[in-house]
Design a protein around this motif. Structure first.
Motif, PDB file in Angstrom:
ATOM      1  N   ASN A 135      13.351 -85.360  43.020  1.00 25.98           N
ATOM      2  CA  ASN A 135      13.679 -83.983  42.609  1.00 25.98           C
ATOM      3  C   ASN A 135      13.969 -83.181  43.687  1.00 25.98           C
ATOM      4  OD1 ASN A 135      12.444 -84.133  39.662  1.00 25.98           O
ATOM      5  ND2 ASN A 135      10.815 -85.048  41.085  1.00 25.98           N
ATOM      6  N   VAL A 136      15.039 -82.239  43.459  1.00 23.04           N
ATOM      7  CA  VAL A 136      15.503 -81.142  44.484  1.00 23.04           C
ATOM      8  C   VAL A 136      14.695 -79.827  44.127  1.00 23.04           C
ATOM      9  CG1 VAL A 136      17.217 -80.248  45.556  1.00 23.04           C
ATOM     10  CG2 VAL A 136      17.460 -82.450  44.911  1.00 23.04           C
ATOM     11  N   LEU A 137      14.094 -79.320  44.932  1.00 23.70           N
ATOM     12  CA  LEU A 137      13.262 -77.900  44.728  1.00 23.70           C
ATOM     13  C   LEU A 137      14.120 -76.859  45.662  1.00 23.70           C
ATOM     14  CD1 LEU A 137      11.425 -75.894  43.640  1.00 23.70           C
ATOM     15  CD2 LEU A 137       9.856 -76.527  45.465  1.00 23.70           C
ATOM     16  N   GLN A 138      15.034 -76.099  45.059  1.00 24.33           N
ATOM     17  CA  GLN A 138      15.611 -75.053  45.914  1.00 24.33           C
ATOM     18  C   GLN A 138      14.842 -73.693  46.060  1.00 24.33           C
ATOM     19  OE1 GLN A 138      19.233 -75.811  44.113  1.00 24.33           O
ATOM     20  NE2 GLN A 138      20.231 -76.584  46.048  1.00 24.33           N
ATOM     21  N   ILE A 139      14.779 -73.186  47.138  1.00 25.48           N
ATOM     22  CA  ILE A 139      14.040 -71.721  47.124  1.00 25.48           C
ATOM     23  C   ILE A 139      15.098 -70.807  47.513  1.00 25.48           C
ATOM     24  CG2 ILE A 139      12.139 -70.418  48.056  1.00 25.48           C
ATOM     25  CD1 ILE A 139      10.835 -73.002  48.500  1.00 25.48           C
ATOM     26  N   CYS A 140      15.006 -69.685  46.911  1.00 27.06           N
ATOM     27  CA  CYS A 140      16.037 -68.629  47.085  1.00 27.06           C
ATOM     28  C   CYS A 140      15.542 -67.813  48.367  1.00 27.06           C
ATOM     29  CB  CYS A 140      16.344 -67.785  45.942  1.00 27.06           C
ATOM     30  SG  CYS A 140      17.594 -66.568  46.530  1.00 27.06           S
ATOM     31  N   ARG A 141      16.337 -67.792  49.176  1.00 23.66           N
ATOM     32  CA  ARG A 141      16.156 -67.079  50.349  1.00 23.66           C
ATOM     33  C   ARG A 141      16.588 -65.751  50.651  1.00 23.66           C
ATOM     34  NH1 ARG A 141      17.061 -69.009  56.066  1.00 23.66           N
ATOM     35  NH2 ARG A 141      15.531 -67.385  56.544  1.00 23.66           N
ATOM     36  N   ALA A 142      17.596 -65.235  49.463  1.00 21.49           N
ATOM     37  CA  ALA A 142      18.169 -64.040  49.551  1.00 21.49           C
ATOM     38  C   ALA A 142      17.551 -62.828  49.375  1.00 21.49           C
ATOM     39  CB  ALA A 142      19.657 -64.096  48.626  1.00 21.49           C
ATOM     40  N   GLU A 143      17.941 -61.703  49.652  1.00 27.88           N
ATOM     41  CA  GLU A 143      17.384 -60.374  49.938  1.00 27.88           C
ATOM     42  C   GLU A 143      16.610 -60.079  48.960  1.00 27.88           C
ATOM     43  OE1 GLU A 143      20.648 -61.107  50.569  1.00 27.88           O
ATOM     44  OE2 GLU A 143      21.122 -59.990  52.508  1.00 27.88           O
ATOM     45  N   SER A 144      17.105 -60.357  47.591  1.00 25.88           N
ATOM     46  CA  SER A 144      16.215 -59.679  46.434  1.00 25.88           C
ATOM     47  C   SER A 144      14.954 -60.396  46.355  1.00 25.88           C
ATOM     48  CB  SER A 144      17.170 -59.904  45.194  1.00 25.88           C
ATOM     49  OG  SER A 144      16.297 -59.576  43.864  1.00 25.88           O
TER      50      SER A 144
END
Lengths: 155, 517
Positions: free
Chosen positions: A76-85
């Protein structure tokens, strides 16, 4: 890592499919990655020959885009959003929690090969930050508890 | 008796459990032997109320939300499917204040219809703009778009009509329409919402663009982070073909138009139009020198219209209702409406389509309800990662391209990210450089090198090393990036950095007097 015969056949199939398509490299690389999970370096010469590019150009193309992987990912690929919001809603603590729980950093795979952890820059789910994506599924307003349950479910 | 229930299929609604809710409702209806017809509509964009169900009644649709899996039993007990009272009942959807105060033109159908049902689209004024356009001469279509005052909604705000005129005027055997759907700006999701929730309006806009400039081929360059939008668009394109809106002799005319979706691969820079074109051609997304403009030499060297999703999706209503109708909204040179996206640390986040001129304070407090954490809002970043941080003192500025430009800020794609007072603005400034370093295409030096040097200089300031000297250096570096970068990536990264430094010097450990130097 060596590429299996089955993987090579898949790559050849993909190469054939987009041969007459203008701007073929994008759909081609997606097709390869969708089929076998990554784009093996061993296939660069074959791709280069079929599309009249140099091997360097193929390498340059694959490495330019964050989405393409040169090695297989975990199950599985877990992607964590790092952007400003997501940062404004505590994603930093969330990424620290994920790294600690899984015992890995970004771009690494957990020892049991269950999860590959990746950063991502915006999932368009900014109304419900922080957000993560597990495979193709976006999850909003993620908490440590939600992440723990998610990881438990994958096991 | 069958009851009609609407449950959104939008990916944000799904990220909050809309699919699970839909599944449970279906099961519960079966076990209680109630004949429910479940329609998966788009989201109205009231994301703090998602998953939000709607029930069709004689008074219009009645909404319930936010619905969790634990509410299903009590909703059925209350006979929600007849629109009856329940603690989660929000009343008639159209009367919800948040929605009622909006001016929805581009988003008129979003949340109302089943996204991939072409009959539903036609019933709600779909393809009316195209049917009018097909009766007009290409020049007349361009004039209509020019007169509407529509400016590029992707962020650059270039007049759409002028772009189209340029492509129209260049003689060529081949022209292209390219939709920039690489919505990479953090805090924005209006493109995603159009594509997932009303895909035919984008298709219609692209066909009209093709008619106007004489192009017979269109591409939608879609970011890979939007797998749902990819499925919806491909399905909608297939349906449009079957109904003769795409393909040969569209609607009995002499006009042919083909459309396909190209999946991008996670490079932020490919939202820059020339980098996008390189990528579409199957190359690294390296920014091109301008001139030549893409309108003259674009995809494969041919004249190309490159427009954002929202710009293209706004064209059908302009053609349908007329340029004047659209231009009557807005203020100054910012005509029409802007789909504004509230994001980050706010109580009530979601999509607000309003005429230009609304203030940030109204958006953050009246619509947004203040911060989610209940703390004061310290700053708002408007227009994505390249947009300035705006301090409380400027919250009364009206949202308008020119007003924002005066204070070195941008409206951009209309995304607003709010931060409460726990945010460290020096960290945000550092992140701006970090993001630029990760996403720079590397073609020009100020962007490629400047971004990394910028991070280092901020680290030095924060560690108290030669603070005065390094602050000067940071400003100097920023100036070089603004003036010397090839595109907006390096050219605008200093906007958030310098705004953070100017308005929040204390976060950098700087004396206030020093910051004014």
């Amino acid at each position: 890592m060596t590429v299996s015969k089955k993987e090579l056949d898949k790559v050849s199939e993909c190469i054939e499919r987009f041969k007459d398509k203008p701007g073929a490299l994008l759909p081609l690389m997606h097709a390869i990655q969708d089929n076998i999970g990554y784009i093996p370096e061993d296939c660069y010469p074959q791709i280069a020959k079929a599309y009249n590019h140099s091997v360097a150009e193929v390498h340059g193309f694959v490495t330019f885009y964050h989405h393409f992987r040169r090695h297989p990912a975990g199950k599985n690929v877990l992607q964590i959003c790092r952007a400003e919001s997501c940062q404004s809603m505590g994603s930093e603590a969330l990424e620290a929690h994920c790294k600690q729980t899984l015992g890995i950093d970004y771009h690494q795979t957990s020892e049991d090969n269950l999860i590959t952890l990746e950063p991502i820059y915006c999932l368009g789910n900014c109304a419900c930050s922080p957000a993560v994506m597990i495979n193709d599924q976006v999850i909003g307003r993620v908490t440590k508890e939600k992440i723990n349950n998610l990881i438990k479910k994958l096991k | 008796m069958s009851y009609k229930i609407y449950i959104p299929i939008d990916s944000t609604a799904k990220s909050l459990g809309a699919n699970e809710v839909a599944h449970l409702i279906e099961l519960k209806a079966q076990s209680r032997k109630i004949d429910l017809q479940i329609i998966r509509n788009g989201s109205r964009g009231l994301f703090w109320l998602e998953p939000m169900l709607e029930v069709e009644t004689d008074q219009g649709r009645i909404a319930y939300g936010p619905v969790t899996e634990n509410d299903i039993e009590s909703l059925f007990d209350a006979e929600f499917f007849m629109g009856k009272a329940h603690p989660l009942c929000l009343g008639v959807t159209e009367e919800i204040d948040w929605l009622k105060k909006q001016e929805r033109l581009t988003f008129a159908r979003v949340g109302v219809i089943d996204p991939i049902n072409i009959k539903d689209y036609e019933k709600h004024d779909g393809f009316k703009g195209l049917k009018k356009a097909i009766q007009l001469k290409p020049n007349e279509i361009v004039k209509e778009v020019t007169d509407s005052g529509l400016r590029g909604r992707g962020g650059a705000a270039f007049p759409t009509g002028i772009k189209w005129q340029t492509v129209h005027d260049v003689p060529s055997d081949k022209k292209y329409i390219v939709c920039n759907a690489d919505e990479g700006d953090s805090g924005t999701y209006s493109d995603r919402m159009i594509m997932e929730n009303d895909p035919f309006v984008l298709i219609e806009g692209m066909i009209i663009a093709g008619l106007a400039v004489g192009a017979d081929k269109g591409y939608i360059y879609l970011r890979s982070e939007y797998p749902d939008a990819l499925k919806v668009l491909n399905e909608a394109i297939e349906t449009a073909k079957q109904n003769n809106y795409l393909g040969q002799n569209i609607l009995g005319s002499q006009f042919n138009f083909e459309l396909e979706v190209t999946r991008a691969a996670g490079a932020y820079i490919c939202g820059e139009e020339t980098s996008l074109l390189e990528s579409l051609e199957g190359k690294r997304g390296m920014v091109r020198y301008k001139p030549p403009l893409p309108a003259i030499e674009g995809l494969y060297g041919k004249p190309t219209v490159v427009n954002n999703v929202i710009s293209l999706a706004t064209v059908p209503i302009i053609l349908d209702k007329g340029a004047k109708h659209y231009a009557d909204f807005g203020m100054g040179r910012s005509k029409g409406t802007l789909p504004i996206q509230l994001a980050g640390n706010l109580k009530k986040t979601g999509l607000i389509e309003k005429a230009f001129g609304i203030t940030l304070r109204e958006l953050l407090y009246e619509f947004g309800g203040g911060s989610a954490t209940g703390k004061p809002i310290k700053a708002a970043q408007v227009g994505g990662p390249l947009g300035a941080f705006i301090p409380e003192a400027q919250f009364d500025m009206p949202l308008d391209y020119e007003t924002f430009a005066k204070v070195n800020a941008v409206v951009g794609h209309g995304g607003i990210v709010a931060f409460d007072d726990t945010v460290d603005m020096s960290k945000m400034a550092r992140y701006s450089f970090e993001f630029c370093a990760i996403e720079s295409c590397g073609k020009c030096t100020p962007c490629r090198i400047g971004s990394t040097r910028g991070m280092e200089v901020i680290d030095k300031i924060k560690s108290g090393i030669d603070v005065e000297k390094n602050e000067k250096l940071l400003r100097d570096l920023s100036e070089t990036m603004v003036d010397g970068s090839l595109c907006a990536m390096g050219g605008m990264t200093p906007f958030p950095v310098i705004s953070a430094l100017n308005y929040f010097p204390a976060d950098f450990g700087l004396d206030k007097d020093l910051s004014k130097a």
